[in-house]
Structures are given as structure tokens and as C-alpha cells.
Design a protein around this motif. Structure first.
Motif, PDB file in Angstrom:
ATOM      1  N   UNK A   1       0.819  -1.221   0.000  1.00 46.41           N
ATOM      2  CA  UNK A   1       0.000   0.000   0.000  1.00 46.41           C
ATOM      3  C   UNK A   1       0.854   1.273   0.000  1.00 46.41           C
ATOM      4  N   UNK A   2       1.748   1.387   0.950  1.00 52.26           N
ATOM      5  CA  UNK A   2       2.522   2.624   1.066  1.00 52.26           C
ATOM      6  C   UNK A   2       3.416   2.838  -0.146  1.00 52.26           C
ATOM      7  N   UNK A   3       4.151   1.803  -0.546  1.00 52.71           N
ATOM      8  CA  UNK A   3       5.100   1.973  -1.647  1.00 52.71           C
ATOM      9  C   UNK A   3       4.415   2.082  -3.004  1.00 52.71           C
ATOM     10  N   UNK A   4       3.306   1.407  -3.179  1.00 53.94           N
ATOM     11  CA  UNK A   4       2.642   1.436  -4.480  1.00 53.94           C
ATOM     12  C   UNK A   4       1.745   2.656  -4.657  1.00 53.94           C
ATOM     13  N   UNK A   5       1.360   3.296  -3.561  1.00 52.40           N
ATOM     14  CA  UNK A   5       0.468   4.450  -3.659  1.00 52.40           C
ATOM     15  C   UNK A   5       1.123   5.719  -3.111  1.00 52.40           C
ATOM     16  N   UNK A   6       1.322   5.785  -1.796  1.00 46.20           N
ATOM     17  CA  UNK A   6       1.801   7.018  -1.181  1.00 46.20           C
ATOM     18  C   UNK A   6       3.197   7.414  -1.651  1.00 46.20           C
ATOM     19  N   UNK A   7       4.100   6.439  -1.812  1.00 49.55           N
ATOM     20  CA  UNK A   7       5.477   6.738  -2.181  1.00 49.55           C
ATOM     21  C   UNK A   7       5.745   6.518  -3.670  1.00 49.55           C
ATOM     22  N   UNK A   8       4.701   6.352  -4.445  1.00 49.22           N
ATOM     23  CA  UNK A   8       4.831   6.088  -5.872  1.00 49.22           C
ATOM     24  C   UNK A   8       4.534   7.378  -6.638  1.00 49.22           C
ATOM     25  N   UNK A   9       5.560   7.974  -7.215  1.00 52.30           N
ATOM     26  CA  UNK A   9       5.410   9.256  -7.896  1.00 52.30           C
ATOM     27  C   UNK A   9       4.440   9.153  -9.069  1.00 52.30           C
ATOM     28  N   UNK A  10       4.529   8.063  -9.822  1.00 51.44           N
ATOM     29  CA  UNK A  10       3.645   7.894 -10.973  1.00 51.44           C
ATOM     30  C   UNK A  10       2.181   7.803 -10.551  1.00 51.44           C
ATOM     31  N   UNK A  11       1.941   7.143  -9.421  1.00 55.16           N
ATOM     32  CA  UNK A  11       0.566   7.003  -8.953  1.00 55.16           C
ATOM     33  C   UNK A  11       0.039   8.323  -8.391  1.00 55.16           C
ATOM     34  N   UNK A  12       0.849   9.003  -7.590  1.00 52.90           N
ATOM     35  CA  UNK A  12       0.401  10.237  -6.959  1.00 52.90           C
ATOM     36  C   UNK A  12       0.200  11.371  -7.967  1.00 52.90           C
TER      37      UNK A  12
END
Length: 343
Positions: free
Chosen positions: A304-315
Motif C-alpha cells: 500500500x505505502x510503496x505502491x500508492x503514497x510513495x509512488x510518484x507515478x501514482x500520486x
């Protein structure tokens, strides 16, 4: 006669008859196929040059699998651990404290400390070579789960490396960086596989001796396939040097064989193994609780954290992409949680 009847009616009495024995044996191979298919399909499809799978399908598998792993931790492991360690068949002392929750908490902090030590050691080694890495994957973007993503600071490297040895040293530092990044990814996936493997073996043992075999069998086929999809999607998106290309395939194979091994072991000891005994409840409860902590940490932090919050492409991506990812994850979580009604 009355004493014998009381013992037979006890919730702690053996209840693992030989009904459906042929189907139980066949379940070894049926679940092997389902587990291997779920875990290996994302890996093989990602590598295939002729099977053109759309990126949206891979994204669905990845986020769906993340939801499956999180639901497995809460519904299939932590809840099971609480139930097993609250069984009336074990010593009442086990019920004086929420041991299942404590063991899950212990597992979370143990994995957390192991990763801190690994990151600090890796950072120190890379710093000596003038290399940096972003532990949260801010710079690299899309696939930052399971360990730090490396970034090369060319200026720092040039300051460290002498001109007459520039080429060899750069190649050497690149190799070390790749190996270090590969190692952190492998450790992350190994942690995930370890938690899933413990759970899968217990599932296999239960299926081999449980009297409610038919319902449990159907549910576990879906359970293992969905969970395999979750594990396989993590394996497929590992970024490894070519010499480590075998790791995802081995990971998929290990996942595929764990539940069949548990079923085979359960069938082998079905006449002596009592899944309702106090010792069986304690072993299953402790393993489920520890496994829940592993999957909770992996699911909430690494996924969750790495794939969403810490993911520049996702954010920074479109709202549609974010909604698609969240919907896929919630679908996987919802379906796996629903399966908890029966298994």
C-alpha cells in the motif's frame, strides 16, 4: 458407554474420517495446478514475447493481488489465530492474554527491524561507492515495493573514481548496486513467501482431515488461486539483473507446492493426527498469528505505502488510473474476505 459418548461429542475429539479419500488425494494435484497457475501466469506473461498482455491487465493483477494479501492477513490468519488460541481444548492460561494479537505484533516489529538493519547496511555499502538509493522509491516511480530503489548520482561517482580507473570502477559499482537492489527485493519477496507458505501448509493439513471436505475444497481452490495471483504479481514486477531471472520462477514454484505438501502430509498422518487437539490448536494458532504479522507488514507497508503514497507515478497520475488501482485492490480484498465465511 456414556463416558465414551461424552468423549466422542467433545469438540476436542478426533473428527477426521476417511470419507472422500480418493477426492482428497486428487485435491493434491488439482490445487497444485490452481496454485501454480495463479502464481506463474503473471511471471510467464510478463516475460513472454508472443503473449501480448495489456498493461492494464498486469496492473489489475498487481493491485488485485495486494488486496488479496491484506485480506488474507486479517481474515484468514489473524482471525484464525485468535480462534485457535481461544480453543477450549488448550490450557486456559492461553486465554488469559490475547496471545494471537501479541504474536502478530511481535512478527510485525521483527520484520520491521530486520528491514531497517538491511537498509542501513546496504546504504552504508553503497555510500562507499558514491551511490545513493531512495528507500521509498520516490525517484524511480512505479515498482517500488519490496525494498529500496537505487539511483546513481553521477557527480558523486566521478568524484570518488579516479580517471585512470573510471570505466572499471563504474562497472564494478553498477554491479554492486544491482546486486544490492536485487538482494533487497529478494529478501522482501522471501518474507512474503514465508508468511504465505506457513499459511498454505496449515491449509493443506486442514483440507486433508476436515470432515466438511467438499465445501472447504472448493473454497481453497479459489483461495489458493487468488493468493497465487497476488504472490505472482509481486514476483513478475521484480526488477532483477539477468543472473537472478530464476528467482521469480522459483518463488512461483515454492508457492505452488506448499499446500499440496500440506495435504499429502495430512493424508499420511490422518489416522493419528487430531486437528482438534490442544497441541494442534496451539501450533496452528501460533503459526497463523506470526504469519498474519508478516503479511500485514508486507501488505500495508511494502504494497500500500510503496505502491500508492510513495509512488510518484501514482500520486501524479490521472484520477482514472488511481480509481482503477484502488478498485482492483478493493475487489481482491473483498473477494478474499468473502471466502473467509467458509475457510
Amino acid at each position: 458407554m456414556n463416558r465414551l459418548q461424552l468423549r466422542d461429542d467433545s469438540p476436542c475429539a478426533p473428527d477426521n474420517g476417511d470419507d472422500f479419500l480418493h477426492l482428497r488425494i486428487a485435491s493434491i494435484f488439482i490445487i497444485l495446478i490452481g496454485s501454480l497457475a495463479g502464481a506463474s501466469f503473471p511471471v510467464l506473461a510478463k516475460r513472454s514475447s508472443w503473449l501480448h498482455v495489456p498493461k492494464s491487465v498486469f496492473d489489475f493483477a498487481k493491485y488485485f493481488g495486494s488486496g488479496v494479501i491484506i485480506a488474507t492477513a486479517f481474515i484468514h490468519l489473524l482471525a484464525s489465530g485468535v480462534q485457535e488460541l481461544g480453543s477450549p481444548c488448550i490450557n486456559p492460561a492461553w486465554q488469559e492474554y490475547p496471545y494471537a494479537l501479541a504474536l502478530s505484533l511481535l512478527s510485525i516489529f521483527f520484520i520491521f527491524i530486520v528491514e531497517i538493519i538491511a537498509f542501513r547496511w546496504g546504504t552504508a555499502k553503497l555510500a562507499k561507492l558514491g551511490l545513493k538509493h531512495d528507500a521509498h522509491g520516490h525517484e524511480m516511480g512505479s515498482h517500488a515495493a519490496h525494498g529500496p530503489e537505487l539511483s546513481h548520482d553521477r557527480k558523486d561517482v566521478e568524484e570518488v573514481v579516479k580517471p585512470d580507473t573510471h570505466s572499471d570502477s563504474i562497472d564494478s559499482s553498477k554491479g554492486f548496486a544491482q546486486d544490492g537492489d536485487a538482494l533487497t527485493q529478494i529478501i522482501g519477496v522471501a518474507i512474503l513467501e514465508f508468511g504465505v507458505a506457513l499459511h498454505s501448509v496449515i491449509i493443506g493439513l486442514t483440507l486433508a482431515v476436515d470432515p466438511n471436505f467438499k465445501i472447504l475444497f472448493v473454497v481453497i481452490i479459489f483461495h489458493q488461486t487468488f493468493e497465487g495471483l497476488g504472490v505472482g504479481s509481486r514476483l513478475a514486477f521484480m526488477k532483477l539483473p539477468s543472473k537472478y531471472n530464476w528467482v521469480p520462477l522459483v518463488g512461483a514454484l515454492i508457492y505452488g507446492i506448499t499446500t499440496p505438501i500440506g495435504i499429502a502430509a495430512g493424508l499420511g498422518i490422518r489416522t493419528t493426527y487430531n486437528p482438534n487437539s490442544g497441541m494442534s490448536n496451539i501450533v496452528a494458532g501460533v503459526l497463523d498469528s506470526l504469519s498474519s504479522g508478516i503479511l500485514l507488514y508486507t501488505g500495508l507497508v511494502e504494497l500500500l505505502a510503496h505502491e500508492f503514497l510513495f509512488n510518484k507515478e501514482m500520486m501524479e497520475g490521472s484520477n482514472g488510473r488511481l480509481a482503477y488501482a484502488l478498485g482492483s485492490m478493493m475487489l481482491g480484498c473483498g473477494l478474499m474476505a468473502l471466502l473467509g465465511k467458509w475457510a
